[in-house]
Design a protein around this motif. Structure first.
Motif, short mmCIF file in Angstrom:
data_model
loop_
_atom_site.label_atom_id
_atom_site.label_comp_id
_atom_site.label_asym_id
_atom_site.label_seq_id
_atom_site.Cartn_x
_atom_site.Cartn_y
_atom_site.Cartn_z
N MET A 15 -13.10 69.35 10.95
CA MET A 15 -13.81 69.48 9.68
C MET A 15 -14.77 68.34 9.45
N GLU A 16 -14.39 67.17 9.91
CA GLU A 16 -15.31 66.04 9.83
C GLU A 16 -16.59 66.39 10.58
N ALA A 19 -18.54 69.09 8.68
CA ALA A 19 -19.12 68.59 7.43
C ALA A 19 -20.37 67.76 7.69
N ARG A 43 -23.49 65.25 0.58
CA ARG A 43 -22.24 65.97 0.33
C ARG A 43 -22.42 67.26 -0.43
N PRO A 545 -8.82 72.89 -7.95
CA PRO A 545 -9.44 72.61 -9.25
C PRO A 545 -10.93 72.30 -9.11
N ASN A 546 -11.64 72.36 -10.24
CA ASN A 546 -13.06 71.97 -10.29
C ASN A 546 -13.89 72.69 -9.24
N VAL A 554 -19.24 69.82 0.45
CA VAL A 554 -18.42 69.61 1.64
C VAL A 554 -16.94 69.63 1.26
N ASP A 555 -16.62 69.02 0.11
CA ASP A 555 -15.23 69.01 -0.32
C ASP A 555 -14.72 70.43 -0.58
N VAL A 558 -13.88 71.90 2.70
CA VAL A 558 -12.63 71.33 3.23
C VAL A 558 -11.43 71.92 2.48
N ASN A 559 -11.56 72.04 1.16
CA ASN A 559 -10.46 72.56 0.36
C ASN A 559 -10.07 73.98 0.72
N MET A 562 -9.20 73.78 5.20
CA MET A 562 -8.02 73.00 5.60
C MET A 562 -6.72 73.82 5.48
#
Lengths: 572, 572
Positions: A15-16, A19, A43, A545-546, A554-555, A558-559, A562
């Motif tokens: 994932m790194e 991303a 990001r 969340p959010n 990117v988060d 990943v969320n 992953m």
């Protein structure tokens, strides 16, 4: 000991790498001859100015961008929509000054913005209880017209606003013409599919299937005469669809035509050759053609065609290089003879046959094609072969294929997937799980509850569990979307909802759900979990969340990826 | 770019290290003079034979072990309970043949087994609608007696079975004596706390506070005469509690006494000195004393006392070495003068003051003390200082402190935590989140909903959201547990449930919930999520399949720690 953790380290490493890829597309040519690009350089997805000579990028927007628009050539102003609701997709419109890099927020109530037209004037479609066209002037908005139906606007010139939508039936698409406050819905033939209208000079150019396969036409907005645009090279290609129509700075007609998962760029009917793969946008300035390009091995890039010079091409990180051994395109016959165009992505880390994941795209009006797909790469990197099918309802293979799903969700398209899975077991897959996001998550739940012995496990992201409750929670555009999909047969909601068949679930299931999702909301998915729990069914779940339906950062990626990868590693 | 993923790689690295630690305890001396040990050498907790000379371990059980028992000295048979319900804690009893390494399943209905006595005869307490003592004979079970109250059995000899429990009140504990089918509840003084009865010769030895601080006594089961066992060295230590009473092969009296987070081993009243820290079990054979030892820097180990020779001492992996800089023990005065014994674990990776996590232990009848704690290490490794408070209700500081919580959950004990947090802000913590599992998860929810401005974020694992619904879903032992905690005030269920105060939530919350948890079940937590969602509150959630309340395997640990650490990294 610690096997699971070794896997997590491998997943984190992949994932790194994923991303780090700055997927980039071109959205126009702005002041100074710079290219406007939408890129994931940092990001989040933001707008950048891209120098066509040096390839240097400069960030234009402070924050992220949810929906950009194509600006007029050499404009110094850019309009875009941004989610102001942590993913709930309540947007505001922003005007960006390219020189000052300043954003001005348009005074408006937040709402879901689905299309923006930026020409001499600026319009957008916003959805709450109805789908409304707004005119933007002096930093404020003004209602132009409202509709119950699902549509988009595409161009404006000299008092004429054009668009297209499902105005008359869920199985046809008409042109929308608005001039001097009067609204006209136009079709050259009842039941035909008419799309992508743009204004070239004082005429409307659009694509239509009213004479059979999709072709380009010119409509005189005054006389309503329709004339075919005959381009020999396009006819020879005989595309299934036109995915993009636009115009060059000097009113050249730009058409991107699509066939079997690849597309070609034509300017005034002449093909501008480039590498094999997919082009999603193209712009023409002084003979130069700038386009967005991707294929299975090339992340979304900006290319100058003719010269075949990449202006910006993201590097594929070392750890991902070579993980895709081969991409096979095959049309697989379904139960009723429908051909299901399927991409089989073989991982170089596994034998054939090996572990495979059927990765189902969302939409359903979308397409898996010859492009660099992050989810596919993440799976291939973990050693799974990936099967990506364009089940009925998918775009890219002509309106007939797309519209075949109407009125029959969790029906024929599911059988398409089952047929494809069965035909590839043994040859490609030793064992197969199913995974998908959005409509792909819905297909996963449908597959696991209606064909409980077919897949070893399933991952359903942002899925539909219950149409009844989801419909109640939807805004105008998504109510319209659901009605289209069901072709008005809202009485089928219960019959076509996975929650109705929860008791059939046998395979391990992983649910991944953004909390602020306003398309496929959390509430019915929570009820689905409750029902599974009451029935003693085993499931895993992750509520994020959010985050809303769209992967913005990117988060977000990943969320979602992953837990999917960790779950698959455990179950396969 | 990719910061989040870098963190995930770091987290994965730490967990890999933590998962490699083979925490080990000694449970007796078996045939051939080998030590019976419970160890996490491989991926699950299992029984091993440990050679006291070479330190070599040999696995005895094929599968994992949920609850072991202490066998008679030099026995070749071992009894243990194993969950046969994927974490729902429905157990069966198994008999293990040490020589053949064969397990025999006892013929019984699966039920929650809470204590096992293995002497000349074998008994266990199993809980369904009632808490029942069963006798095990010939591979089958036979009911001996049933109780509504919460209790455990501890020893058997020559027709006499002994135990202790909350028979008369939630604030006292009485001895249970069963002989020839007749049940007797004995207390030397109404309202006193009497625990740990064992049979030595034809007498019962137990600990009691009926004359003030806890001391050891001998009870004659015939005459009911109670006589104090006066041991000068124990008196000089003046322990708050006795945590373990047992006997040596030649009927030596083994007592482990506890004070201020550390314990000492006494044999026939003489202290057997060893390193500073905690001893949880000890056994005596021919003058040799084998014990389970841990302290803040030493994972659970097996030690031969007197010689102070570690028979088995897990290596601390390189990446974890030195992450704990210092452990400070401090008694912090709470609102009503109650002293709250608190361990402050300083991470060497951060400045002081720095980011801190208040990590709340479960139970509530349990204790944070001078031991190697995996969760604490995982937090310290990520650079958080860890604050671990023995709020009222905790064990280790005498019955008065333990029983102060009765009738007042989400009350005084929560205030204790708040007082500790406030007193350490500035000095130790620049910012503080709260986290906990089980009762610690409940405290997290209480803190975030009743003191919404106190913590920056919270992680609630296997938490209690709604006592009303949880009570309905509980079996006899947990109904009894809840009644004890509420001291019969079941009318307080609603008032003491976080779901009642959901609207107060302000700080980011992460819920982690095993799906098969039968102590703090998923159903009320799902309802809590629904309520939060309706109220528009932001939360993250992870539901873990095939796992119950207890962390049985390395994967269970990873499934709980991973989302906690990722969430904290995001929020702090």
């Amino acid at each position: 000991m610690g096997e699971k953790i070794m896997r997590i380290r491998r997943i984190a490493e992949i994932m790194e790498a994923l991303a780090q890829i700055p997927h980039t597309s071109v959205l126009g040519v702005i002041e100074g001859g710079k290219l406007l690009s939408l890129s994931l350089v940092q990001r989040d997805k933001a707008l950048y100015s891209l120098d066509p000579e040096s390839g240097k990028m400069e960030r234009l927007t402070k924050g992220f961008v949810s929906l950009p628009s194509i600006p007029p050539y050499f404009s110094s102003e850019i309009y875009f929509a941004r989610d102001v609701s942590s993913g709930k997709e309540l947007h505001k419109l922003y005007k960006l000054d390219v020189n000052k890099k300043e954003e001005e927020e348009i005074e408006m109530e937040p709402m879901r913005i689905t299309s923006i037209v930026h020409s001499d004037k600026v319009f957008f479609v916003g959805s709450k209880e109805k789908n409304t066209i707004y005119l933007v002037e002096g930093g404020k908005v003004e209602e132009v017209a409202s509709f119950h139906e699902v549509f988009s606007i595409t161009d404006y010139s000299q008092g004429l606003l054009v668009g297209s939508g499902f105005f008359k039936s869920p199985r046809s698409s008409e042109l929308l013409l608005i001039k001097d406050g009067s609204v006209e819905i136009f079709t050259p033939k009842e039941g035909s599919v008419n799309e992508n209208p743009i204004i070239v000079g004082d005429k409307i150019v659009f694509s239509s299937n009213f004479e059979g396969s999709p072709k380009l036409y010119v409509l005189d907005p005054e006389t309503k005469d329709v004339e075919r645009l005959e381009y020999e090279e396009i006819d020879r290609f005989s595309p299934y669809e036109f995915s993009f129509l636009w115009k060059g700075k000097d009113q050249e007609l730009i058409a991107i035509a699509k066939k079997d998962g690849r597309s070609r760029v034509f300017v005034d009917g002449k093909e501008i050759k480039g590498p094999l793969g997919n082009y999603s946008t193209a712009f023409v300035v002084e003979g130069k053609v700038y386009a967005t390009f991707t294929n299975s091995f090339t992340p979304s890039s900006v290319i100058e065609l003719k010269e075949n010079r990449f202006i910006f091409k993201p590097e594929v990180p070392e750890v991902l290089k070579g993980v895709v051994k081969e991409v096979i395109f095959r049309k697989i016959r379904s139960f009723d003879g429908t051909e299901v165009p399927t991409f089989i992505v073989l991982s170089s880390l596994s034998e054939v046959p090996g572990k495979a994941v059927m990765l189902v795209h969302g939409g359903p009006w979308a397409e898996d094609d010859d492009r660099f797909d992050v989810m596919t790469y993440s799976l291939a990197s973990m050693g799974y072969h990936v099967i990506r099918s364009n089940y009925r309802g998918s775009t890219g293979y002509g309106p007939e294929h797309t519209l075949k799903i109407m009125g029959d969700p969790c029906g024929g398209e599911l059988k398409d997937l089952i047929e494809v899975a069965r035909s590839l077991k043994g040859e490609i897959a030793k064992e197969m799980c199913i995974a998908g996001y959005s409509y792909g998550g819905y297909m996963t739940l449908c597959a696991l509850t209606k064909y409980p012995d077919e897949f070893k496990c399933g991952v359903a992201g942002a899925s539909v569990a219950d149409w009844e409750e989801m419909y109640e929670l939807s805004d105008a555009i998504f109510k319209g979307f659901i009605e289209l999909l069901f072709a008005g047969r809202n009485d089928l909601f219960k019959e076509r909802s996975p929650i109705t068949y929860a008791e059939n679930l046998k395979a391990p299931l992983c649910l991944i759900q953004p909390q602020n999702d306003s398309r496929t909301p959390l509430k019915p998915v929570l009820k689905f979990m409750e029902k599974l729990n009451e029935l003693g069914k085993t499931f895993e779940a992750h509520i994020i969340p959010n985050m809303g339906h769209a992967l913005r950062t990117v988060d977000d990626m990943v969320n979602v990826l992953m837990p999917m990868l960790v779950f698959l590693e455990k179950e396969m």
